[in-house]
Motif scaffolding. Structure first.
Motif, PDB file in Angstrom:
ATOM      1  N   THR A  50      61.706  12.878 -39.303  1.00  0.00           N
ATOM      2  CA  THR A  50      60.240  13.060 -39.359  1.00  0.00           C
ATOM      3  C   THR A  50      59.499  11.707 -39.455  1.00  0.00           C
ATOM      4  O   THR A  50      58.385  11.888 -39.918  1.00  0.00           O
ATOM      5  CB  THR A  50      59.887  13.972 -40.638  1.00  0.00           C
ATOM      6  N   ARG A  51      59.866  10.812 -39.279  1.00  0.00           N
ATOM      7  CA  ARG A  51      59.176   9.636 -39.285  1.00  0.00           C
ATOM      8  C   ARG A  51      57.920   9.385 -38.135  1.00  0.00           C
ATOM      9  O   ARG A  51      56.815   9.261 -38.630  1.00  0.00           O
ATOM     10  CB  ARG A  51      59.940   8.288 -39.220  1.00  0.00           C
ATOM     11  N   TYR A  52      58.654   9.578 -37.080  1.00  0.00           N
ATOM     12  CA  TYR A  52      57.648   9.270 -35.980  1.00  0.00           C
ATOM     13  C   TYR A  52      56.823  10.656 -35.456  1.00  0.00           C
ATOM     14  O   TYR A  52      57.384  11.610 -35.127  1.00  0.00           O
ATOM     15  CB  TYR A  52      58.497   8.894 -34.904  1.00  0.00           C
ATOM     16  N   GLN A  53      55.578  10.360 -35.556  1.00  0.00           N
ATOM     17  CA  GLN A  53      54.701  11.612 -35.255  1.00  0.00           C
ATOM     18  C   GLN A  53      53.666  11.066 -34.039  1.00  0.00           C
ATOM     19  O   GLN A  53      52.918   9.921 -34.338  1.00  0.00           O
ATOM     20  CB  GLN A  53      54.043  12.319 -36.202  1.00  0.00           C
ATOM     21  N   GLU A  54      53.705  11.600 -32.893  1.00  0.00           N
ATOM     22  CA  GLU A  54      52.851  11.017 -31.900  1.00  0.00           C
ATOM     23  C   GLU A  54      51.505  11.824 -32.149  1.00  0.00           C
ATOM     24  O   GLU A  54      51.029  12.651 -31.348  1.00  0.00           O
ATOM     25  CB  GLU A  54      53.417  11.470 -30.600  1.00  0.00           C
ATOM     26  N   THR A  55      50.456  11.299 -32.798  1.00  0.00           N
ATOM     27  CA  THR A  55      49.245  11.759 -33.404  1.00  0.00           C
ATOM     28  C   THR A  55      48.239  11.216 -32.182  1.00  0.00           C
ATOM     29  O   THR A  55      48.678  10.500 -31.258  1.00  0.00           O
ATOM     30  CB  THR A  55      48.755  11.522 -34.583  1.00  0.00           C
ATOM     31  N   ASP A  56      47.126  11.832 -32.383  1.00  0.00           N
ATOM     32  CA  ASP A  56      46.011  11.245 -31.748  1.00  0.00           C
ATOM     33  C   ASP A  56      45.786   9.720 -31.751  1.00  0.00           C
ATOM     34  O   ASP A  56      45.449   9.217 -30.595  1.00  0.00           O
ATOM     35  CB  ASP A  56      44.674  12.126 -31.910  1.00  0.00           C
ATOM     36  N   HIS A  57      45.734   9.179 -32.683  1.00  0.00           N
ATOM     37  CA  HIS A  57      45.549   7.748 -32.948  1.00  0.00           C
ATOM     38  C   HIS A  57      46.584   6.719 -32.143  1.00  0.00           C
ATOM     39  O   HIS A  57      46.392   5.842 -31.804  1.00  0.00           O
ATOM     40  CB  HIS A  57      45.195   7.326 -34.389  1.00  0.00           C
ATOM     41  N   VAL A  58      47.901   7.364 -32.382  1.00  0.00           N
ATOM     42  CA  VAL A  58      49.075   6.877 -31.645  1.00  0.00           C
ATOM     43  C   VAL A  58      48.861   6.812 -30.180  1.00  0.00           C
ATOM     44  O   VAL A  58      49.231   5.819 -29.417  1.00  0.00           O
ATOM     45  CB  VAL A  58      50.301   7.457 -32.114  1.00  0.00           C
ATOM     46  N   LYS A  59      48.428   8.060 -29.628  1.00  0.00           N
ATOM     47  CA  LYS A  59      48.460   8.072 -28.163  1.00  0.00           C
ATOM     48  C   LYS A  59      47.037   7.208 -27.728  1.00  0.00           C
ATOM     49  O   LYS A  59      47.199   6.567 -26.791  1.00  0.00           O
ATOM     50  CB  LYS A  59      47.834   9.567 -27.747  1.00  0.00           C
ATOM     51  N   ALA A  60      46.194   7.158 -28.514  1.00  0.00           N
ATOM     52  CA  ALA A  60      44.993   6.296 -28.152  1.00  0.00           C
ATOM     53  C   ALA A  60      45.452   4.829 -28.347  1.00  0.00           C
ATOM     54  O   ALA A  60      45.101   3.761 -27.524  1.00  0.00           O
ATOM     55  CB  ALA A  60      43.838   6.291 -29.150  1.00  0.00           C
ATOM     56  N   PHE A  61      46.152   4.258 -29.124  1.00  0.00           N
ATOM     57  CA  PHE A  61      46.820   2.985 -29.204  1.00  0.00           C
ATOM     58  C   PHE A  61      47.675   2.686 -27.936  1.00  0.00           C
ATOM     59  O   PHE A  61      47.580   1.782 -27.383  1.00  0.00           O
ATOM     60  CB  PHE A  61      47.647   2.847 -30.494  1.00  0.00           C
ATOM     61  N   TYR A  62      48.501   3.492 -27.650  1.00  0.00           N
ATOM     62  CA  TYR A  62      49.101   3.531 -26.308  1.00  0.00           C
ATOM     63  C   TYR A  62      48.453   3.334 -24.967  1.00  0.00           C
ATOM     64  O   TYR A  62      48.682   2.552 -24.287  1.00  0.00           O
ATOM     65  CB  TYR A  62      50.252   4.714 -26.218  1.00  0.00           C
ATOM     66  N   ARG A  63      47.399   4.233 -25.121  1.00  0.00           N
ATOM     67  CA  ARG A  63      46.458   4.113 -23.759  1.00  0.00           C
ATOM     68  C   ARG A  63      45.741   2.933 -23.827  1.00  0.00           C
ATOM     69  O   ARG A  63      45.651   2.267 -22.881  1.00  0.00           O
ATOM     70  CB  ARG A  63      45.537   5.508 -24.251  1.00  0.00           C
ATOM     71  N   VAL A  64      45.037   2.362 -24.902  1.00  0.00           N
ATOM     72  CA  VAL A  64      44.429   1.197 -25.056  1.00  0.00           C
ATOM     73  C   VAL A  64      45.166  -0.080 -24.592  1.00  0.00           C
ATOM     74  O   VAL A  64      44.645  -0.988 -23.915  1.00  0.00           O
ATOM     75  CB  VAL A  64      43.683   0.954 -26.411  1.00  0.00           C
ATOM     76  N   ASN A  65      46.512   0.008 -24.950  1.00  0.00           N
ATOM     77  CA  ASN A  65      47.063  -1.271 -24.767  1.00  0.00           C
ATOM     78  C   ASN A  65      48.080  -1.232 -23.392  1.00  0.00           C
ATOM     79  O   ASN A  65      48.717  -2.007 -23.169  1.00  0.00           O
ATOM     80  CB  ASN A  65      48.186  -1.338 -26.056  1.00  0.00           C
ATOM     81  N   GLY A  66      48.034  -0.165 -22.567  1.00  0.00           N
ATOM     82  CA  GLY A  66      48.519  -0.136 -21.400  1.00  0.00           C
ATOM     83  C   GLY A  66      50.007   0.193 -21.510  1.00  0.00           C
ATOM     84  O   GLY A  66      50.761   0.208 -20.586  1.00  0.00           O
ATOM     85  N   TYR A  67      50.367   1.002 -22.518  1.00  0.00           N
ATOM     86  CA  TYR A  67      51.851   1.361 -22.419  1.00  0.00           C
ATOM     87  C   TYR A  67      51.933   2.854 -21.605  1.00  0.00           C
ATOM     88  O   TYR A  67      53.086   2.826 -21.123  1.00  0.00           O
ATOM     89  CB  TYR A  67      52.191   1.702 -23.874  1.00  0.00           C
ATOM     90  N   GLU A  68      50.936   3.565 -21.228  1.00  0.00           N
ATOM     91  CA  GLU A  68      51.198   4.500 -20.491  1.00  0.00           C
ATOM     92  C   GLU A  68      51.446   4.204 -18.894  1.00  0.00           C
ATOM     93  O   GLU A  68      52.199   4.954 -18.180  1.00  0.00           O
ATOM     94  CB  GLU A  68      50.039   5.544 -20.569  1.00  0.00           C
ATOM     95  N   THR A  69      50.977   2.962 -18.698  1.00  0.00           N
ATOM     96  CA  THR A  69      51.394   2.312 -17.079  1.00  0.00           C
ATOM     97  C   THR A  69      52.871   1.680 -17.317  1.00  0.00           C
ATOM     98  O   THR A  69      53.343   1.766 -15.898  1.00  0.00           O
ATOM     99  CB  THR A  69      50.535   1.136 -16.977  1.00  0.00           C
ATOM    100  N   LEU A  70      53.542   1.743 -18.334  1.00  0.00           N
ATOM    101  CA  LEU A  70      54.951   1.614 -18.039  1.00  0.00           C
ATOM    102  C   LEU A  70      55.912   2.687 -18.179  1.00  0.00           C
ATOM    103  O   LEU A  70      57.174   2.516 -18.014  1.00  0.00           O
ATOM    104  CB  LEU A  70      55.406   0.934 -19.647  1.00  0.00           C
ATOM    105  N   GLU A  71      55.248   3.826 -18.076  1.00  0.00           N
ATOM    106  CA  GLU A  71      56.480   4.937 -17.731  1.00  0.00           C
ATOM    107  C   GLU A  71      56.852   5.108 -16.617  1.00  0.00           C
ATOM    108  O   GLU A  71      56.103   4.612 -15.599  1.00  0.00           O
ATOM    109  CB  GLU A  71      55.505   6.452 -18.048  1.00  0.00           C
ATOM    110  N   LYS A  72      57.998   5.767 -16.079  1.00  0.00           N
ATOM    111  CA  LYS A  72      58.637   5.655 -14.899  1.00  0.00           C
ATOM    112  C   LYS A  72      58.294   6.929 -14.176  1.00  0.00           C
ATOM    113  O   LYS A  72      57.871   7.878 -14.457  1.00  0.00           O
ATOM    114  CB  LYS A  72      60.079   5.757 -15.074  1.00  0.00           C
TER     115      LYS A  72
END
Length: 72
Positions: A50-72
């Motif tokens: 139960t540690r990792y929860q993909e909440t809205d602020h986590v998704k925003a962090f990924y989006r702002v830092n360009g992590y979604e472009t690393l998806e295959k």
């Protein structure tokens, strides 16, 4: 001007003696140290569940830092 011989130890010789003694102490400690094998910590399923929860602020962090472009 100074015809007297110094008896005892002056500051410069004292610092040389202290640094030499500390160098010998470190070398002796390093020579007697025997490294052991490292073991990884396994937290188990219940601790990691139960540690990792993909909440809205986590998704925003990924989006702002360009992590979604690393998806295959």
């Amino acid at each position: 001007m100074h015809d007297k011989q110094q008896t005892g130890i002056n500051r410069r010789n004292f610092l040389r003696a202290v640094s030499g003694a500390s160098t010998v102490a470190v070398a002796t400690a390093a020579a007697t140290f025997t490294p052991s094998e490292a073991h990884a910590y396994n937290p188990g399923e219940e601790e990691m569940g139960t540690r990792y929860q993909e909440t809205d602020h986590v998704k925003a962090f990924y989006r702002v830092n360009g992590y979604e472009t690393l998806e295959k």
